[in-house]
Every structure is written in C-alpha cells, then in structure tokens.
Design an enzyme around this catalytic site. Sequence first.
Site, PDB file in Angstrom:
ATOM      1  N   GLY A   1      52.262   2.742  91.298  1.00  0.00           N
ATOM      2  CA  GLY A   1      52.648   2.599  89.890  1.00  0.00           C
ATOM      3  C   GLY A   1      51.952   1.410  89.260  1.00  0.00           C
ATOM      4  O   GLY A   1      51.665   0.428  89.933  1.00  0.00           O
TER       5      GLY A   1
ATOM      6  N   GLY B   1      53.233   1.211  99.767  1.00  0.00           N
ATOM      7  CA  GLY B   1      52.577   2.490 100.088  1.00  0.00           C
ATOM      8  C   GLY B   1      51.066   2.314 100.142  1.00  0.00           C
ATOM      9  O   GLY B   1      50.402   2.751 101.100  1.00  0.00           O
TER      10      GLY B   1
ATOM     11  N   ILE C   1      56.450  -4.417  90.492  1.00  0.00           N
ATOM     12  CA  ILE C   1      57.497  -5.035  89.674  1.00  0.00           C
ATOM     13  C   ILE C   1      58.774  -5.188  90.497  1.00  0.00           C
ATOM     14  O   ILE C   1      59.650  -5.954  90.133  1.00  0.00           O
ATOM     15  CB  ILE C   1      57.806  -4.232  88.387  1.00  0.00           C
ATOM     16  CG1 ILE C   1      58.340  -2.831  88.710  1.00  0.00           C
ATOM     17  CG2 ILE C   1      56.599  -4.164  87.470  1.00  0.00           C
ATOM     18  CD1 ILE C   1      59.031  -2.153  87.522  1.00  0.00           C
ATOM     19  N   ASP C   2      58.884  -4.452  91.619  1.00  0.00           N
ATOM     20  CA  ASP C   2      60.135  -4.441  92.390  1.00  0.00           C
ATOM     21  C   ASP C   2      60.329  -5.727  93.206  1.00  0.00           C
ATOM     22  O   ASP C   2      61.446  -6.007  93.640  1.00  0.00           O
ATOM     23  CB  ASP C   2      60.164  -3.243  93.356  1.00  0.00           C
ATOM     24  CG  ASP C   2      59.955  -1.920  92.643  1.00  0.00           C
ATOM     25  OD1 ASP C   2      60.238  -1.845  91.440  1.00  0.00           O
ATOM     26  OD2 ASP C   2      59.498  -0.962  93.300  1.00  0.00           O
TER      27      ASP C   2
END
Length: 368
Positions: A12, A121, A143-144
């Site tokens: 992402g 990933g 962002i996590d």
Amino acid sequence: MTHKVLVATGGGDCPGLNAVIRGIVKRASIEKEDWKIYGCIESFNGILKDKVELVELTDEMVSGLHVKGGTIIKTTNRGGPFHFPVKQPDGSWVMEDRSLLMKQRLQDMGFEAVINIGGDGSQGISLDLMNIGINVVGVPKTIDNDLSSTDFTFGFQTAVQIATEAFDKLVTTAESHNRVFIMEVMGRDAGWIALHTALAGGAEVCIIPEIPYDARNIVKKIETRYKNGMGFCNIVIAEGAKKADGKVTGNAPEAVGDRHIKLGGVGEVLRRELLDLGIEHDVRVTVLGHLQRGGTPVAYDRILATEFGVKAFELVKEHKYGNLVVYRHPDISHVPLEEALKSPHLVQPDKDFLVHAAKSIGICFGDE
Ligand code: F6P
C-alpha cells in the site's frame, strides 16, 4: 564505470515514499562515479511484465518530491515475482514464478542492486529475492508502524496527524448533538494508529486488536458521560479490533493476487452491539479509510524518509545487501532482513507506557 540500481515501491502507498526516492537519487548524485537510479513501475511489475516498464530517475525529476504524497513510480500489493498473476485464454488466472526471469533481466540490463521500499509483505519478497542471488536492500514503509526492527516507519506520524485532525472535528459535532461517535482507523493487526489518535485527540474509548473488548464495558463508559440525555462520547476503533472470540471483521480478498483479507467494518459492528445492548443515544460511525494514507507527509515523515533513502543508497554502495534500513534512536542503521521480519511490532498492553498513560487518564479499552 556506471552503476545501475533499481528502486521499487511495493504494498500500500504511504506518505514519504517519494521522499525516500528523492533521498536515494540525490545521495547517488554526489558520488564521483556515475550512478544511475531507475524506478520500476508498479512495484516489481515493471520488470516482470512482458513489456518492461522502467524509468530513469534524474535529479530534476525528484526535485521537490519530498512534499508529494503517494509514489511517482506507482505501487501494488498484489502479485510479485514469485506469484505473478497471468490470465489464461479461458479467463482464469495462474500464479507464475517469474523470479528467475527477473534475475536474468536485471543481469542483462546491468543492474547491480535493487532497493525495495515496502512493508512486511514486500520485505518477505526482498528476502526471497536475496535467496535466489539478487542483491537487495530493503527500506521499511507502513502507516501501521508494525515492524519490530525499527522504532518508527515513515507514514505513521502522517496517518496519526490526519486521524487526529478528523477526530477533533468529530468531537465538536458529537458535543453539539449529544452523540456517540465511533471513528474507525487503519492499522491491520496493530493498534498504534488508534492508540496514538486516542491520546492525541482525547478519546473516551480506544479499541485496539491487542486488547479484546467486551461491548458491555463500553456501554458502562458511555453512560458515565451522559446525564439526563446530555453528554457525548468519542470512540476510536482500530480496523483489526477483536472481541474475546478473536474474530476480526473483514472480507476475503476479492482481486486476483491479493495477499490479505480486507479489514474494515468493525465500527459498524460495534455500533450494532451498542444499540443491541440498549444504548439510546444517537451512535454514528466514520470510517477514515484511505484518507490516512493520502496527501503530504508531515515534517517528521519527510525527514525519516529522506534519511532512509540516503542510508539505502549507502548500503548499496558498501555492498551491504540483505539488510533492512532501520531507525533505532538516535541512529539510522540496518539489520539483516531475516531478523527484521521475525516478529511484528504490536502494542504490548502490559508494557507500553502509552497504554498505561491512556488508562491513567480514563480512556476505556473495553476490557474492564
Ligand atoms: O498496511 C497499510 C494499510 O493501509 C492497512 O492499514 C490497511 O488494512 C491496508 O493497508 C489496506 O490495504 P488496501 O489499500 O489494499 O485496501
């Protein structure tokens, strides 16, 4: 002699990706020897597709890029060198291993290394590429903030800032209407965005995946906030939030090559639970979604991303392949990819001072 490096952004998108790219290109340009940096379009698809799509990244192209969100070389979180989706004549899809094709093409084009900017990933792919003999340096992004090897990933502070600004807005409208607002934020299995937003925004309730919730505890908290029907309550919930049964709310991957289940919808699940438990206040849900990943990175993320870009280039120059660039205060350093991927960085409810601080100021986590 000319050195050639391929840069890809995978997974992402995340505010700060362009600042990393700029850091790499600018750092390379001060070398005495000639270094050419190429961007691989749409993660590794640019070198895996039948028609190769690469772009040379020049100083002029990256000028001012630190401010721009997204990634100028595009990204995807589907497929990859080891599972490249190929459509068959009958319309079905087959996952092809194109990793050796990628290796051959890199050799033929004279690339000496690859810098792979991506989350867990993508860094798993970096490791697999190393194992087939491709020289890779990884740069962590998400962002996590769920990578254990680095204190922070760029993009996280921007996401928290966006979520906090949104939350501040919900607070004023909740107060005006005596409403309960539930704001659902991203983060996958990690509650970092929710936790930071709850503290920064002054939430009454914060629900994170690491602390399973019981909606009855949230009802109790809400009712302490209302007297004679007057009052309001603001809740932040992480998309990966779970009840005691451990089940998450989301949908199975739909698109070809998708690697993850699509989380989302837990805010609405909680709303229904609160109503079923007899809450009579007006309960509304806001899902922040991809707003958290869009737009300009905050100053902190621009700086971290620039440092990561510079370091990634220097690791390539020193032939320190198989490493992930990391930030371990106060240094920007590197760790082997295997080590970096061992365990995710999740909130530790009994150890993290953030949780202690939040509980100490009365924020309810739904566990008591
Ligand atoms: O990992 C970043 C992230 O934004 C998560 O917080 C979220 O669950 C996921 O990506 C969403 O991915 P996509 O944009 O593919 O739906």
